[in-house]
Design a protein around this motif. Structure first.
Motif, short mmCIF file in Angstrom:
data_model
loop_
_atom_site.label_atom_id
_atom_site.label_comp_id
_atom_site.label_asym_id
_atom_site.label_seq_id
_atom_site.Cartn_x
_atom_site.Cartn_y
_atom_site.Cartn_z
N GLN A 49 3.66 1.65 -1.41
CA GLN A 49 4.20 1.86 -2.75
C GLN A 49 3.12 2.16 -3.78
OE1 GLN A 49 7.02 -1.20 -3.96
NE2 GLN A 49 7.63 -1.55 -1.84
N GLY A 50 1.87 2.22 -3.32
CA GLY A 50 0.77 2.55 -4.22
C GLY A 50 0.19 1.38 -4.99
N HIS A 51 0.60 0.14 -4.66
CA HIS A 51 0.05 -1.03 -5.34
C HIS A 51 -1.34 -1.36 -4.79
CE1 HIS A 51 3.91 -1.62 -7.16
NE2 HIS A 51 4.51 -1.87 -6.01
N LYS A 100 1.51 -0.40 -11.54
CA LYS A 100 1.09 -0.90 -10.23
C LYS A 100 0.84 -2.40 -10.29
CE LYS A 100 -0.98 3.30 -8.33
NZ LYS A 100 -2.22 3.91 -7.75
N LYS A 127 0.83 -1.21 0.00
CA LYS A 127 0.00 0.00 0.00
C LYS A 127 0.87 1.27 0.00
CE LYS A 127 -4.11 -0.21 0.69
NZ LYS A 127 -5.26 -0.27 -0.27
N ASN A 129 -9.07 -0.59 -2.40
CA ASN A 129 -8.13 0.12 -3.29
C ASN A 129 -8.75 1.20 -4.16
OD1 ASN A 129 -5.57 -1.68 -2.91
ND2 ASN A 129 -7.23 -3.14 -3.28
#
Length: 406
Positions: free
Chosen positions: A90-92, A177, A88, A119
């Motif tokens: 790392q923005g994934h 992502k 999370k 998300n």
């Protein structure tokens, strides 16, 4: 006449005072998994390096799904949780699921539902700004998913699941992502009733941008591949979680105590050095055992009104935990299952299906079915030795049943 409100209030106040006598603000030993808080996370340096390598490679197109395996209580859930928050950060996209709480039919629906809820939707219930242009389609899928619970006798067609996955992964998700699926207690899928689900994973786990971590017992991959051989190719990486070292065990206890200490407390207060040594020696580097033993020791000290926890209290805590947990397990088993675990104890705590069948005068097929059910509940372990698979009682059952035999 006893006033129940005053009784609860006075008891709570007395407990607070007793806790301060132990030089603690609270009991710091909680079994709850770590939720993004790394101050109690110890060791696992090599496992974290392996996970970091997997993340790094996956971001450049070289995806290798992994199984995280280890004995019960070793910390698999906590490690999955660390992965979740790292993803999370790392923005994934990231989704956590526990297989034992979800039927095979529900699993894929839950993956879809959690992908959107965790998300794509903000805390206030609106679509995140970067996905606004897909909002109508996302909300359409989300509203449908809300209606599909285990108790809802409506069929969610496989074709619709695949179509919705394709839309989310290939149209909504940004190319840079990853979609990271974290499955705890994945041993639940190692049975024939889950074959169709595993077959779905054959193609799903090869989708671009999907990275999966399955956590389970040491025999997880052997058990999954017996049901579906292709799973070995889909989850080629195995990360083994050994017990904590003695130094790490001491560190685990120290970190939690330091967090709850009042002023002027010493390093391991309220435990004596001998008590700490006994906990580390007896708990075999299993974090859950260490945490439960420390927590029960504090509870006993509070009841006894003492200010120090010595070896005697630790021994009492271990006896209480062994008896209470072991008897609860026995009460949960069916008569046939109880007969089998008692026979295992009579055979020394470990045996093969063939040996048990001969000992009990039943067919190997019947014994094997019961053992699989008991194993899936986590009450026994199994390990391959050459051509033989040995089933072994958990420590909790061993403590009760072997003592009963004695």
């Amino acid at each position: 006449m006893l006033d129940p409100i005053d009784f609860i209030y006075n008891s709570a106040s007395a407990t607070k005072n007793a806790m301060h006598r132990l030089k603690l603000k609270t009991n710091p030993f909680s079994e709850k998994p770590i939720r993004g808080n790394t101050k109690f996370f110890v060791g696992r340096t090599s496992e974290l390096r392996e996970i970091a390598d997997i993340f790094g490679a996956a971001q450049y197109g070289s995806v290798v799904n992994a199984a995280i395996v280890g004995t019960k209580g070793i910390g698999k859930s906590s490690l999955l949780n660390i992965i979740y928050y790292a993803a999370k950060k790392q923005g994934h996209w990231a989704v956590e699921l526990t297989a034992s709480q979800i039927t095979p039919r529900q699993f894929l629906i839950q993956v879809l539902y959690n992908l959107i809820r965790e998300n794509l939707i903000s805390i206030d219930g609106t679509i995140c700004s970067e996905y606004i242009k897909y909002s109508q389609k996302i909300m359409e899928i989300y509203r449908k998913l809300i209606d599909y619970g285990d108790r809802t006798p409506v069929h969610y067609p496989r074709e619709r699941i695949e179509r919705d996955f394709d839309f989310l992964l290939n149209e909504v998700k940004e190319e840079d992502k990853l979609c990271i699926i974290l499955v705890d207690e994945a041993d639940q899928f190692a049975k024939k009733s889950c074959l169709s689900l595993l077959q779905f994973f054959h193609s799903f786990l090869y989708e671009d941008g999907i990275l999966a971590f399955f956590a389970g017992s040491p025999t997880l991959m052997d058990d999954l591949t017996k049901i579906s051989p292709a799973m070995r190719d889909r989850i080629p990486k195995i990360i083994n979680m050994p017990p904590l070292s003695k130094e790490e065990s001491y560190d685990l206890i120290m970190r939690r105590l330091e967090d709850a200490h009042i002023g002027n407390a010493k390093k391991f207060d309220p435990f004596t050095d001998a008590a700490i040594d006994k906990i580390v020696e007896e708990c075999d580097g299993i974090p859950r055992k260490i945490i439960m033993t420390c927590s029960e020791s504090i509870s006993i000290a509070l009841k006894k009104g003492v200010s120090k926890i010595d070896e005697g209290i630790v021994k009492m805590a271990m006896e209480v935990l062994g008896i209470s947990v072991g008897h609860q397990i026995l009460n949960h088993l069916t008569p046939a299952q109880s007969k089998i675990v008692r026979a295992l104890a009579e055979l020394g705590g470990s045996s093969t299906v063939t040996e048990l069948a001969k000992y009990l005068g039943n067919s190997p097929g019947t014994i094997g079915t019961h053992l699989s059910d008991i194993y899936e509940m986590g009450y026994i372990y199994k390990e391959r030795n050459g051509n033989n698979v040995y089933y072994t009682l958990s420590k909790e059952l061993m403590d009760v049943l072997m003592n009963d035999n004695d």
